[in-house]
Design a protein around this motif. Structure first.
Motif, short mmCIF file in Angstrom:
data_model
loop_
_atom_site.label_atom_id
_atom_site.label_comp_id
_atom_site.label_asym_id
_atom_site.label_seq_id
_atom_site.Cartn_x
_atom_site.Cartn_y
_atom_site.Cartn_z
N PRO A 237 44.81 60.09 51.98
CA PRO A 237 44.79 59.69 53.48
C PRO A 237 45.83 58.72 53.95
O PRO A 237 46.10 58.46 54.80
CB PRO A 237 43.54 59.61 53.88
N HIS A 238 46.01 57.90 52.84
CA HIS A 238 46.76 56.51 53.14
C HIS A 238 47.57 56.22 52.05
O HIS A 238 47.17 56.64 50.88
CB HIS A 238 45.99 55.35 53.77
N GLN A 239 48.66 55.52 51.97
CA GLN A 239 49.55 55.01 50.98
C GLN A 239 50.15 54.05 51.25
O GLN A 239 50.76 53.87 52.49
CB GLN A 239 50.26 56.18 50.46
N ILE A 240 50.33 52.64 50.32
CA ILE A 240 50.93 51.46 51.02
C ILE A 240 51.67 51.24 49.42
O ILE A 240 51.40 51.45 48.19
CB ILE A 240 49.98 50.45 51.20
N ILE A 241 52.83 50.72 49.86
CA ILE A 241 53.57 49.97 48.61
C ILE A 241 53.50 48.63 48.84
O ILE A 241 53.78 48.02 49.78
CB ILE A 241 55.20 50.36 48.94
N VAL A 242 53.31 47.99 47.65
CA VAL A 242 53.06 46.45 47.52
C VAL A 242 54.32 45.92 46.86
O VAL A 242 54.65 46.38 45.75
CB VAL A 242 51.65 46.07 47.18
N GLU A 243 54.45 44.72 47.04
CA GLU A 243 55.46 44.16 46.51
C GLU A 243 55.07 42.99 45.44
O GLU A 243 55.59 42.33 44.54
CB GLU A 243 56.58 43.27 47.25
N GLU A 244 54.02 42.59 45.61
CA GLU A 244 53.02 41.34 45.18
C GLU A 244 51.75 41.99 44.41
O GLU A 244 50.87 42.44 45.39
CB GLU A 244 53.30 40.31 45.94
N THR A 245 51.41 41.35 43.27
CA THR A 245 49.70 41.39 42.93
C THR A 245 49.35 40.24 42.20
O THR A 245 50.23 39.52 41.80
CB THR A 245 49.62 42.61 41.93
N LYS A 246 48.05 39.97 42.46
CA LYS A 246 47.49 38.49 42.05
C LYS A 246 46.14 38.61 41.30
O LYS A 246 45.55 39.77 41.37
CB LYS A 246 47.56 37.48 43.10
N TRP A 247 46.32 38.20 40.16
CA TRP A 247 44.74 37.96 39.43
C TRP A 247 43.91 36.84 39.88
O TRP A 247 44.77 35.73 40.28
CB TRP A 247 45.15 37.80 37.96
N VAL A 248 42.67 37.03 40.21
CA VAL A 248 41.77 35.90 40.43
C VAL A 248 41.17 35.80 39.15
O VAL A 248 40.56 36.47 38.65
CB VAL A 248 40.78 36.53 41.62
N ARG A 249 40.97 34.40 38.89
CA ARG A 249 40.46 33.97 37.56
C ARG A 249 38.99 33.18 37.69
O ARG A 249 39.02 32.69 38.65
CB ARG A 249 41.49 33.13 36.65
N ALA A 250 38.30 33.22 36.50
CA ALA A 250 37.32 32.49 36.57
C ALA A 250 37.44 30.96 36.30
O ALA A 250 38.45 30.68 35.48
CB ALA A 250 36.36 32.75 35.29
N GLU A 251 36.77 30.14 36.98
CA GLU A 251 37.17 28.68 36.91
C GLU A 251 36.12 28.16 35.75
O GLU A 251 36.28 26.90 35.18
CB GLU A 251 36.92 27.79 38.33
N LYS A 252 35.05 28.84 35.54
CA LYS A 252 33.91 28.33 34.43
C LYS A 252 33.49 29.39 33.93
O LYS A 252 33.58 30.65 33.99
CB LYS A 252 32.78 27.88 35.32
N ALA A 253 32.90 29.12 32.65
CA ALA A 253 32.39 30.15 31.77
C ALA A 253 31.06 30.42 32.21
O ALA A 253 30.47 29.88 32.82
CB ALA A 253 32.30 29.79 30.25
N GLY A 254 30.90 31.92 31.98
CA GLY A 254 29.24 32.30 32.65
C GLY A 254 29.38 33.87 32.31
O GLY A 254 30.12 34.47 31.71
N LEU A 255 28.32 34.38 33.16
CA LEU A 255 27.94 35.67 33.25
C LEU A 255 28.21 36.06 34.59
O LEU A 255 27.49 35.71 35.29
CB LEU A 255 26.44 36.04 32.65
N LEU A 256 29.03 37.35 34.86
CA LEU A 256 29.31 37.75 36.27
C LEU A 256 28.43 38.74 36.73
O LEU A 256 27.69 39.47 35.87
CB LEU A 256 30.80 38.31 36.27
N ARG A 257 28.19 38.42 37.96
CA ARG A 257 27.29 39.53 38.87
C ARG A 257 28.57 40.08 40.11
O ARG A 257 28.92 39.26 40.74
CB ARG A 257 26.26 39.26 39.59
N TYR A 258 29.15 41.36 39.69
CA TYR A 258 30.16 41.76 40.48
C TYR A 258 29.49 42.29 41.99
O TYR A 258 28.43 42.59 42.06
CB TYR A 258 30.74 43.16 39.96
N HIS A 259 30.44 41.68 43.12
CA HIS A 259 29.83 42.21 44.30
C HIS A 259 31.03 43.08 45.10
O HIS A 259 30.68 43.52 46.07
CB HIS A 259 29.90 40.93 45.39
N VAL A 260 31.98 43.34 44.29
CA VAL A 260 33.05 44.56 44.75
C VAL A 260 33.38 45.51 43.72
O VAL A 260 33.12 44.93 42.48
CB VAL A 260 34.33 43.64 45.36
N ALA A 261 33.93 46.51 44.03
CA ALA A 261 34.30 47.68 42.92
C ALA A 261 35.70 48.05 43.18
O ALA A 261 36.31 47.59 43.85
CB ALA A 261 33.44 48.67 43.06
#
Length: 356
Positions: A237-261
């Motif tokens: 139903p939709h389609q986009i062309i992107v020119e850029e992608t970025k990684w989001v990184r952890a700033e501290k060690a630990g165990l994650l609880r994800y809030h997005v999928a």
């Protein structure tokens, strides 16, 4: 002169035939022959030659499963041209359930290879000469790396009109524009005059049902686009062309609880994950610095400082991001796009953000 898709050494595939055979590409460490299983399917009428390849990284078998499915239950018949199906390129890595070749090299950084080089370089050369040079177009199937998953996306050099044409036709929601790494199959194939796109979807060591369904649909779409198969394309139903992608990184060690999928649209400042100690105290709240769509993410919740967690595809404008968000929010229940989001998150514990 371009090699014929009908002639494969001692094997000849006549017009109108489908043949299964093995292509010898080298020797193993024990001296045994290394053979790539291959299917060549020719229509009665001449036309374009499309190659479908998988497992250039030996542990990325989602595409392998999709190709096997097409061989066992093809959802189409060929009106013209030729379809070349290779479920595993890196057969030596595949047999060891590993991404790399036995000499620890990355096959997908070794094309077009050389006949006098390393084990990896020799396999790359053989594949390039015997497969790539027979094809007019290629769709190369990949997954995320170990301990990550990718929401299905196409990687293509959209400055090449034929690559963009294939990318749009395949039918992923996200297309990432770029020429690809030096030595990769797609970049070297494009440079050699064979428009090639890469599909990134799912995880290693799995054949995921919705990824398989999307890949079957996408390959059929490409075949229709090229006129090899007759029919109507099924597009998202939709389609986009992107020119850029970025990684989001952890700033501290630990165990994650994800809030997005995977596949979720996110806004700048939105909480993506909570990073806690093993005893449950909050180390950090990880927020998105960007408006975008979650194109990939780690499936390993135990992280060190600096580990990449979320891969965000960045729309070109806020308006494009808004349209994307609205379209994702309006997906029909039980559509393939909706099912992908549900199934890719089944092995990830996604929860609501707790109020602080």
């Amino acid at each position: 002169m371009k090699p014929s898709p009908a002639e494969w050494g001692k094997v000849r595939v006549e017009a109108g035939q489908l043949k299964r055979f093995s292509l010898e590409v080298g020797k193993s460490l024990s001296g045994a022959r290394v053979n790539l299983p291959i299917v060549v399917w020719r229509a009665k009428e001449p036309g374009p030659v499309l190659g479908i390849t998988s497992a250039v990284h030996g542990d990325e078998v989602n595409g392998t499963g999709a190709i096997r499915s097409l061989i066992q239950e093809p959802p189409f018949s060929l009106a013209r041209g030729t379809l070349i199906l290779i479920p595993v390129i890196n057969i030596l890595g595949f047999e060891r359930h590993t991404r790399y070749m036995p000499d620890r090299r990355d096959l997908n950084r070794s094309f077009p290879g050389t006949a006098k080089g390393s084990l990896t370089a020799r396999l790359a050369r053989k594949v390039f000469e015997d497969v790539v040079k027979r094809c007019d177009y290629i769709v190369d199937l990949h997954t995320a790396a170990l301990r990550r998953t990718n929401f299905p996306n196409v990687r293509a050099d959209c400055e090449n009109t034929d690559c963009q044409r294939l990318a749009r036709a395949f039918g992923c929601e996200v297309i990432v524009n770029g020429s690809g790494p030096e030595g990769s199959l797609r970049r070297e194939a494009v440079d050699a005059g064979c428009p090639t796109i890469v599909i990134e979807a799912g995880e290693v060591w799995k054949v995921e049902p919705t990824v398989l369904d999307l890949t079957r649909r996408g390959i059929t779409n490409v075949l229709i686009e090229l006129g090899i198969v007759e029919g109507f394309q099924q597009l998202p139903p939709h389609q986009i062309i992107v020119e850029e992608t970025k990684w989001v990184r952890a700033e501290k060690a630990g165990l994650l609880r994800y809030h997005v999928a995977p596949g979720q649209s996110v806004a700048s400042g939105q909480v993506l994950a909570t990073n806690t100690t093993l005893l449950g105290r909050t180390n950090e709240t990880i927020r998105s610095p960007y408006d975008g769509i979650v194109m990939g993410m780690t499936t390993m919740p135990a992280v060190a400082a600096g580990d990449p967690i979320f891969h965000i595809a960045l729309p070109k404008s806020k308006q494009q991001h808004l349209r994307l968000t609205q379209s994702i929010g309006g997906l029909e229940k039980n559509s393939l796009e909706s099912d992908l989001r549900t199934q890719l998150a089944t092995n990830i514990d996604v929860s609501e953000e707790e109020e602080q």
